[in-house]
Scaffold this active site. Structure first.
Site, PDB file in Angstrom:
ATOM      1  N   GLU A 141       6.117  -6.479  -2.836  1.00  0.00           N
ATOM      2  CA  GLU A 141       6.040  -6.028  -4.229  1.00  0.00           C
ATOM      3  C   GLU A 141       6.476  -4.579  -4.302  1.00  0.00           C
ATOM      4  O   GLU A 141       5.822  -3.692  -3.755  1.00  0.00           O
ATOM      5  CB  GLU A 141       4.601  -6.162  -4.766  1.00  0.00           C
ATOM      6  CG  GLU A 141       4.472  -5.623  -6.187  1.00  0.00           C
ATOM      7  CD  GLU A 141       3.035  -5.527  -6.684  1.00  0.00           C
ATOM      8  OE1 GLU A 141       2.148  -6.241  -6.162  1.00  0.00           O
ATOM      9  OE2 GLU A 141       2.791  -4.711  -7.593  1.00  0.00           O
ATOM     10  N   LYS A 191      -3.268 -12.535 -10.657  1.00  0.00           N
ATOM     11  CA  LYS A 191      -3.657 -11.364  -9.870  1.00  0.00           C
ATOM     12  C   LYS A 191      -5.057 -10.960 -10.347  1.00  0.00           C
ATOM     13  O   LYS A 191      -5.349 -11.043 -11.553  1.00  0.00           O
ATOM     14  CB  LYS A 191      -2.650 -10.245 -10.143  1.00  0.00           C
ATOM     15  CG  LYS A 191      -3.042  -8.859  -9.634  1.00  0.00           C
ATOM     16  CD  LYS A 191      -1.860  -7.913  -9.768  1.00  0.00           C
ATOM     17  CE  LYS A 191      -2.303  -6.463  -9.609  1.00  0.00           C
ATOM     18  NZ  LYS A 191      -1.165  -5.553  -9.403  1.00  0.00           N
ATOM     19  N   ARG A 215       7.396   2.541  -9.918  1.00  0.00           N
ATOM     20  CA  ARG A 215       6.737   3.822 -10.133  1.00  0.00           C
ATOM     21  C   ARG A 215       7.554   4.994  -9.666  1.00  0.00           C
ATOM     22  O   ARG A 215       7.098   6.129  -9.723  1.00  0.00           O
ATOM     23  CB  ARG A 215       5.415   3.865  -9.348  1.00  0.00           C
ATOM     24  CG  ARG A 215       4.335   3.087  -9.979  1.00  0.00           C
ATOM     25  CD  ARG A 215       3.052   3.275  -9.189  1.00  0.00           C
ATOM     26  NE  ARG A 215       2.320   2.036  -9.209  1.00  0.00           N
ATOM     27  CZ  ARG A 215       1.326   1.742  -8.393  1.00  0.00           C
ATOM     28  NH1 ARG A 215       0.934   2.607  -7.492  1.00  0.00           N
ATOM     29  NH2 ARG A 215       0.710   0.594  -8.495  1.00  0.00           N
TER      30      ARG A 215
HETATM   31  C1  3PG Z   1      -1.797  -0.285  -6.740  1.00  0.00           C
HETATM   32  O1  3PG Z   1      -2.211  -0.153  -7.870  1.00  0.00           O
HETATM   33  O2  3PG Z   1      -1.109   0.555  -6.175  1.00  0.00           O
HETATM   34  C2  3PG Z   1      -2.097  -1.556  -6.051  1.00  0.00           C
HETATM   35  O3  3PG Z   1      -3.083  -2.241  -6.715  1.00  0.00           O
HETATM   36  C3  3PG Z   1      -2.442  -1.335  -4.613  1.00  0.00           C
HETATM   37  O4  3PG Z   1      -3.691  -0.788  -4.523  1.00  0.00           O
HETATM   38  P1  3PG Z   1      -4.202  -0.238  -3.111  1.00  0.00           P
HETATM   39  O5  3PG Z   1      -3.484   1.039  -2.864  1.00  0.00           O
HETATM   40  O6  3PG Z   1      -5.678  -0.035  -3.342  1.00  0.00           O
HETATM   41  O7  3PG Z   1      -3.920  -1.281  -2.083  1.00  0.00           O
END
Ligand code: 3PG
Length: 215
Positions: free
Chosen positions: A49, A136, A53
């Site tokens: 994924e 999710k 960002r």
């Molecule tokens: C995010 O928002 O970056 C994802 O949900 C991943 O979260 P994490 O860094 O807690 O694994």
């Protein structure tokens, strides 16, 4: 070509069954895309994924989509423009922290299987009503984590989840032991310091350990 919620869920379930962990990736440099994806796939995590960002995220998806054995999705889809851009870049699935009718309509019309986020029974039931049964669970730890998912699974066993947000090597196995969890998402397999310094061997090792979770 459009996709039904049922077909989108079935496709996402297949994708989620490919590995126990979906790495959640924040990539700032396009030149990191190929070696990062190759290291993760080599380590046994083919589903990736890429979060939208960073300014180069779409180019990162384009590069990663060329990696053999990988299944690349776009995360943090919020707007119809995000969806169109992700599909144009070659994303095979989308991920969103929640769900809106506009986002669901857009993904269905364009044919992108959306792994839509839910954090409560009502949110999950609303998506189920529309035809989505692979969701999710976000933000997983902040929303009660394993006990919440376990409790939701009692009255709603027909809904499966990919918990994400706060999942780590210390709690991932607990999530994966639940009957309503197919896989989990997490960023720990691609920490920014290792990505930025190009330590692909270490990332491959993290991926390999993650690929054994829940077995
Ligand atoms: C995010 O928002 O970056 C994802 O949900 C991943 O979260 P994490 O860094 O807690 O694994």
């Amino acid at each position: 070509m459009s996709i039904t919620p049922q077909a989108a869920s079935a496709r996402n379930r297949e994708i989620c069954q490919l590995a126990p962990i979906i790495p959640v990736l924040v990539v700032h440099d396009v030149s990191h895309a190929r070696p990062l994806a190759e290291a993760l796939v080599r380590g046994g995590l083919p589903v990736l994924e890429v979060t939208l960002r960073t300014p180069v995220a779409l180019d990162v998806i384009r590069e990663m989509a060329k990696v053999e054995g990988g299944v690349v999705g776009a995360g943090t889809l919020v707007t119809p423009d995000d969806v169109a851009a992700a599909v144009n870049a070659g994303a095979q699935f989308g991920v969103s922290p929640g769900a809106t009718d506009l986002l669901l309509d857009t993904c269905e019309d364009i044919g992108l299987p959306l792994l839509a986020g839910a954090a409560s029974a009502s949110e999950a039931m609303r998506l189920l009503e529309r035809g989505y049964d692979m969701l999710k669970f976000f933000p997983a730890e902040a929303s009660g984590g394993v006990p919440t998912l376990k409790a939701v699974g009692a009255p709603l066993p027909q809904i499966s989840f990919c918990p994400t947000g706060g999942v780590s090597p210390s709690n991932a196995a607990s999530y994966l032991s639940l009957p309503n969890v197919v896989c989990a998402g997490g960023s720990w397999v691609a920490p920014s310091d290792l990505v930025n310094s190009g330590q692909w061997g270490k990332i491959e090792a993290l991926a390999r350990a993650a690929s054994q979770l829940g077995l």
